[in-house]
Scaffold this active site. Structure first.
Site, PDB file in Angstrom:
ATOM      1  N   HIS A   1      41.197  35.398  45.616  1.00 36.48           N
ATOM      2  CA  HIS A   1      40.436  36.125  44.355  1.00 36.48           C
ATOM      3  C   HIS A   1      41.270  35.872  42.928  1.00 36.48           C
ATOM      4  O   HIS A   1      42.652  36.005  42.964  1.00 36.48           O
ATOM      5  CB  HIS A   1      40.594  37.623  44.367  1.00 36.48           C
ATOM      6  CG  HIS A   1      40.011  38.301  43.087  1.00 36.48           C
ATOM      7  ND1 HIS A   1      38.819  38.218  42.526  1.00 36.48           N
ATOM      8  CD2 HIS A   1      40.678  39.091  42.315  1.00 36.48           C
ATOM      9  CE1 HIS A   1      38.573  38.671  41.633  1.00 36.48           C
ATOM     10  NE2 HIS A   1      39.781  39.435  41.319  1.00 36.48           N
TER      11      HIS A   1
ATOM     12  N   GLU B   1      42.528  45.659  43.694  1.00 33.18           N
ATOM     13  CA  GLU B   1      41.492  45.249  44.019  1.00 33.18           C
ATOM     14  C   GLU B   1      41.425  44.675  45.616  1.00 33.18           C
ATOM     15  O   GLU B   1      40.673  43.918  46.152  1.00 33.18           O
ATOM     16  CB  GLU B   1      40.929  43.975  43.170  1.00 33.18           C
ATOM     17  CG  GLU B   1      40.539  44.429  41.715  1.00 33.18           C
ATOM     18  CD  GLU B   1      40.030  43.329  41.031  1.00 33.18           C
ATOM     19  OE1 GLU B   1      38.752  43.351  40.978  1.00 33.18           O
ATOM     20  OE2 GLU B   1      40.547  42.302  40.689  1.00 33.18           O
TER      21      GLU B   1
ATOM     22  N   HIS C   1      34.575  38.393  35.268  1.00 30.54           N
ATOM     23  CA  HIS C   1      35.564  38.982  35.592  1.00 30.54           C
ATOM     24  C   HIS C   1      36.436  37.587  36.392  1.00 30.54           C
ATOM     25  O   HIS C   1      37.553  37.239  36.049  1.00 30.54           O
ATOM     26  CB  HIS C   1      35.378  40.015  36.895  1.00 30.54           C
ATOM     27  CG  HIS C   1      36.463  40.342  37.796  1.00 30.54           C
ATOM     28  ND1 HIS C   1      36.125  41.197  38.765  1.00 30.54           N
ATOM     29  CD2 HIS C   1      37.714  39.879  37.694  1.00 30.54           C
ATOM     30  CE1 HIS C   1      37.254  41.560  39.355  1.00 30.54           C
ATOM     31  NE2 HIS C   1      38.242  40.703  38.873  1.00 30.54           N
TER      32      HIS C   1
ATOM     33  N   HIS D   1      40.993  34.865  38.357  1.00 34.41           N
ATOM     34  CA  HIS D   1      40.135  34.792  37.248  1.00 34.41           C
ATOM     35  C   HIS D   1      40.352  33.680  36.225  1.00 34.41           C
ATOM     36  O   HIS D   1      40.454  33.815  35.191  1.00 34.41           O
ATOM     37  CB  HIS D   1      41.003  36.059  36.271  1.00 34.41           C
ATOM     38  CG  HIS D   1      41.422  37.357  37.084  1.00 34.41           C
ATOM     39  ND1 HIS D   1      42.489  38.042  36.954  1.00 34.41           N
ATOM     40  CD2 HIS D   1      40.254  37.944  37.870  1.00 34.41           C
ATOM     41  CE1 HIS D   1      42.014  39.295  37.778  1.00 34.41           C
ATOM     42  NE2 HIS D   1      40.963  39.275  38.488  1.00 34.41           N
TER      43      HIS D   1
HETATM   44 MN    MN Z   1      40.370  40.487  39.568  1.00 37.83          MN
END
Ligand code: MN
Length: 264
Positions: free
Chosen positions: A112, A93, A184, A114
């Site tokens: 980023h 990603e 996500h 989760h």
């Molecule tokens: Mn991710």
């Protein structure tokens, strides 16, 4: 008479590499801080724009955040690919980072993750994430949600695995600080590495407060003007927190300032 050490402190940096090395060290600590505050786990990543080459950014190769060391940090281009193609495995990603750095010249760092507390607010359209406390004036009202089905249909694995998906995510982020990703996670940006880490931690905090408040009744959120006022001078808060978190992450303070799940 100045000692060598004192002279070194006053001497301007002559080498670009020196500044990069310092930033790499901070990036390693950022990974550890985000792990310590349960924003990332085995997954998730943090990046920072190259201090001298704005079309590049620094990010670890594909290793869990808690295991990132200086030797794992690599330079990437705005195409999301390694500058020095040394064959290191990279995060699938990585295009989250490359496309946001391309779209947002004002941004110096991207996180980023989760975090489960945050994922919950990306999946209930009737209960959007909104700034609820004084440390979270940076949140959009409501915070935008990226719906991958809108751009890639209803059978994806939800991951941002291409530059095209990265661009779509950056578009929904717009000029905001945080974008939720339905089912996500979330992506948070900052004008410094410290600010991005701070915002990632306090986005999680806002989610927990909002979820708790929802159990009690109908919450009062910040007004837009309160959010703006709360953000004024927030870089001082960021710096104070950053100093503590770096020390904790470096192992200089064995006891966290608060339980990692209750660090309001
Ligand atoms: Mn991710």
């Amino acid at each position: 008479m100045l000692t060598n050490a004192a002279t070194d402190i006053k001497r301007p940096r002559l080498s670009d590499a020196a500044g990069v090395d310092e930033l790499k060290s901070e990036l390693v600590l950022a990974n550890r801080i985000l792990l310590r505050y349960v924003i990332v786990d085995a997954f998730g990543h943090v990046s920072v724009r190259h201090p001298h080459v704005p079309t590049r950014f620094l990010m670890a190769r594909r290793v869990p955040p808690g295991l990132v060391g200086l030797d794992d940090v690599r330079e990437f281009g705005l195409d999301g690919e390694l500058i020095d193609r040394d064959g290191a495995p990279v995060y699938l990603e990585r295009f989250i980072h490359s496309e946001i750095f391309a779209a947002r010249p004002d941004i110096q760092a991207v996180v980023h993750s989760h975090s489960p507390n945050v994922v919950a607010f990306g999946v209930v359209p009737e209960n959007r994430l909104r700034p609820i406390c004084h440390t979270c004036g940076f949140l959009g009202d409501p915070t935008p949600v990226f719906e991958i089905r809108d751009v890639a249909g209803d059978a994806t694995n939800l991951l941002i695995s291409s530059p095209q998906l990265g661009r779509s995510l950056a578009k929904i982020l717009g000029d905001e600080s945080v974008v939720l990703m339905r089912g996500h996670g979330s992506t948070v940006v900052g004008s410094t590495l410290a600010q991005a880490v701070y915002r990632a931690i306090y986005t999680d905090t806002n989610c927990r407060i909002q979820a708790a408040a929802n159990q009690l009744g109908i919450p009062k959120f910040l007004t837009p003007r309160e959010a703006i006022a709360a953000e004024e001078g927030s870089m001082l808060q960021v710096e104070r927190a950053w100093q503590l978190w770096k020390e904790e992450a470096a192992g200089l303070n064995a006891t966290p300032s608060a339980g990692s799940h209750n660090a309001f």
